[in-house]
Design a protein around this motif. Structure first.
Motif, mmCIF file in Angstrom:
data_model
loop_
_atom_site.group_PDB
_atom_site.id
_atom_site.type_symbol
_atom_site.label_atom_id
_atom_site.label_comp_id
_atom_site.label_asym_id
_atom_site.label_seq_id
_atom_site.Cartn_x
_atom_site.Cartn_y
_atom_site.Cartn_z
ATOM 1 N N MET A 1 1.218 62.414 38.002
ATOM 2 C CA MET A 1 1.162 61.987 36.328
ATOM 3 C C MET A 1 -0.309 60.708 35.916
ATOM 4 O O MET A 1 -0.494 60.670 35.087
ATOM 5 C CB MET A 1 1.963 60.452 36.254
ATOM 6 N N PRO B 1 -2.335 63.600 32.349
ATOM 7 C CA PRO B 1 -0.639 64.000 31.202
ATOM 8 C C PRO B 1 -0.917 65.217 30.618
ATOM 9 O O PRO B 1 0.672 65.476 30.146
ATOM 10 C CB PRO B 1 -0.607 63.072 30.174
ATOM 11 N N VAL C 1 2.746 67.351 30.965
ATOM 12 C CA VAL C 1 4.096 66.804 30.847
ATOM 13 C C VAL C 1 4.419 67.213 29.322
ATOM 14 O O VAL C 1 4.662 67.049 28.520
ATOM 15 C CB VAL C 1 3.877 65.808 31.059
ATOM 16 N N LEU C 2 2.574 66.350 28.416
ATOM 17 C CA LEU C 2 2.168 66.395 27.218
ATOM 18 C C LEU C 2 3.081 67.981 26.422
ATOM 19 O O LEU C 2 3.565 67.803 25.229
ATOM 20 C CB LEU C 2 1.628 66.471 26.683
ATOM 21 N N LEU D 1 -1.195 59.759 23.341
ATOM 22 C CA LEU D 1 -1.239 59.822 24.507
ATOM 23 C C LEU D 1 -2.055 60.765 25.519
ATOM 24 O O LEU D 1 -3.213 60.782 25.988
ATOM 25 C CB LEU D 1 -0.149 60.539 24.883
ATOM 26 N N ARG D 2 -2.663 61.714 24.614
ATOM 27 C CA ARG D 2 -3.521 62.791 25.313
ATOM 28 C C ARG D 2 -4.784 62.287 25.601
ATOM 29 O O ARG D 2 -5.422 62.636 26.099
ATOM 30 C CB ARG D 2 -3.372 63.906 24.057
ATOM 31 N N SER E 1 2.159 54.340 32.574
ATOM 32 C CA SER E 1 1.545 55.846 32.282
ATOM 33 C C SER E 1 1.318 56.570 30.485
ATOM 34 O O SER E 1 2.503 56.318 30.289
ATOM 35 C CB SER E 1 0.520 56.055 33.098
ATOM 36 N N GLY F 1 1.339 59.413 30.894
ATOM 37 C CA GLY F 1 1.721 60.656 31.610
ATOM 38 C C GLY F 1 3.278 59.647 31.508
ATOM 39 O O GLY F 1 4.684 60.555 31.551
ATOM 40 N N SER F 2 3.517 58.797 32.216
ATOM 41 C CA SER F 2 5.320 58.558 32.489
ATOM 42 C C SER F 2 6.052 58.359 30.528
ATOM 43 O O SER F 2 6.875 59.162 31.074
ATOM 44 C CB SER F 2 5.006 57.021 33.412
ATOM 45 N N ALA G 1 4.680 59.737 28.213
ATOM 46 C CA ALA G 1 5.479 61.671 27.642
ATOM 47 C C ALA G 1 6.187 61.383 28.639
ATOM 48 O O ALA G 1 7.635 62.621 27.876
ATOM 49 C CB ALA G 1 4.159 61.744 28.117
ATOM 50 N N THR G 2 6.518 61.607 29.953
ATOM 51 C CA THR G 2 7.876 61.722 30.905
ATOM 52 C C THR G 2 9.154 61.364 29.419
ATOM 53 O O THR G 2 10.029 62.060 29.718
ATOM 54 C CB THR G 2 8.144 61.632 32.415
ATOM 55 N N HIS H 1 10.951 67.133 35.051
ATOM 56 C CA HIS H 1 10.530 65.845 34.632
ATOM 57 C C HIS H 1 11.744 65.002 34.404
ATOM 58 O O HIS H 1 11.367 64.264 34.380
ATOM 59 C CB HIS H 1 9.926 65.963 33.608
#
Length: 272
Positions: A1, A4, A7-8, A110-111, A127, A129-130, A132-133, A162
């Motif tokens: 992650m 991200p 996952v985004l 987030l990006r 985070s 990535g998390s 977004a997940t 995910h």
């Protein structure tokens, strides 16, 4: 992650798939009851818009988000429903526009987040990535409720990986939110990918998470596991197999989402 981006992209795809289900619905269909007691299709979309707004606040103004957490702690049995009620009262077009705008703004934040950044949340900090997940998991789960209300059967996708991952990551939280002590030893998942997903670039036939020598093991269909950890199905209505007493106990309380302990769904045929 740590990155991200993937996952985004999957979060955007999951959101757009749900958007396709609800755009153009009549007001009567927006008011259709979903499997969540008291929640209509509008409530489901309103909840996603509300949670996206909370995530955006957490990512941009942690102090203001801390105030919202205090409000949630003061009314743990009401704050989620109240947020959904407020949005569901809007005209469908207004609600849809709010959801679209909020999820796009969150995506951009987030990006652009610096590597290593962690954001506060209703559960442990996350985070980019998390987080977004977590948004993908909720979008998929509430999308399932919408699909059920509309009589639509959705084809499972590789994005479920995910959901499975965060379901395992949230193992300890499911215990702690119930005042229980999490098991000390790690668990392992060996989940069968949905039919049609495990070919070529889409992934392996079995999705594995956790140490190979973990003493507690859960096997079975990935879709069943994802439905269970999002509490969209009762444990008795899955084909999941637990090897180990701790794994069996966990499957009875698992939840991938933050907040109070969920009540889950009754087994099929209960009360009939």
């Amino acid at each position: 992650m740590s990155d991200p981006a993937g996952v985004l992209a999957d979060l955007r795809a999951e959101s757009e798939e749900l958007d396709l289900l609800v755009r153009g619905l009549s007001e009567e269909r927006w008011a259709a009851a979903t499997p969540a007691p008291g929640w209509t299709v509008a409530h489901q979309i309103a909840h996603l818009a509300w949670t996206d707004a909370a995530a955006l606040l957490a990512a941009t103004d942690p102090g203001a988000f801390a105030v919202e957490v205090e409000k949630a702690l003061a009314a743990p049995d009401r704050f989620v429903d109240e947020g959904a009620e407020e949005g569901a009262a809007l005209a469908p077009g207004v609600l849809l526009a709010r959801w679209r705008d909020g999820r796009e703004r969150l995506h951009r934040v987030l990006r652009e987040a610096a590597p290593g950044t962690r954001f506060p949340w209703y559960g442990p900090p996350m985070s980019a990535g998390s987080l977004a997940t977590a948004r993908l998991m909720e979008t998929w789960a509430h999308g399932q409720d919408v699909a059920d209300a509309l009589g639509v059967v959705r084809a499972p996708t590789a994005r479920l990986r995910h959901v499975a991952w965060i379901g395992l990551r949230a193992r300890d939280y499911a215990y702690l939110v119930r005042g229980l002590t999490p098991p000390a030893a790690p668990f392992r998942l060996e989940l069968t990918a949905p039919e049609g997903v495990a070919d070529g670039a889409l992934g392996d036939a079995v999705w594995s998470f956790g140490p190979e020598d973990a003493p507690q093991l859960v096997t079975g269909p990935a879709l069943d596991f994802c439905l269970l950890v999002t509490q969209r199905v009762h444990r008795a209505d899955t084909a999941l197999v637990a090897q180990g007493a701790d794994a069996e106990e966990w499957l009875g309380i698992a939840q991938a989402f933050a907040g109070p302990a969920g009540q889950g769904r009754p087994p099929q045929g209960a009360g009939s």
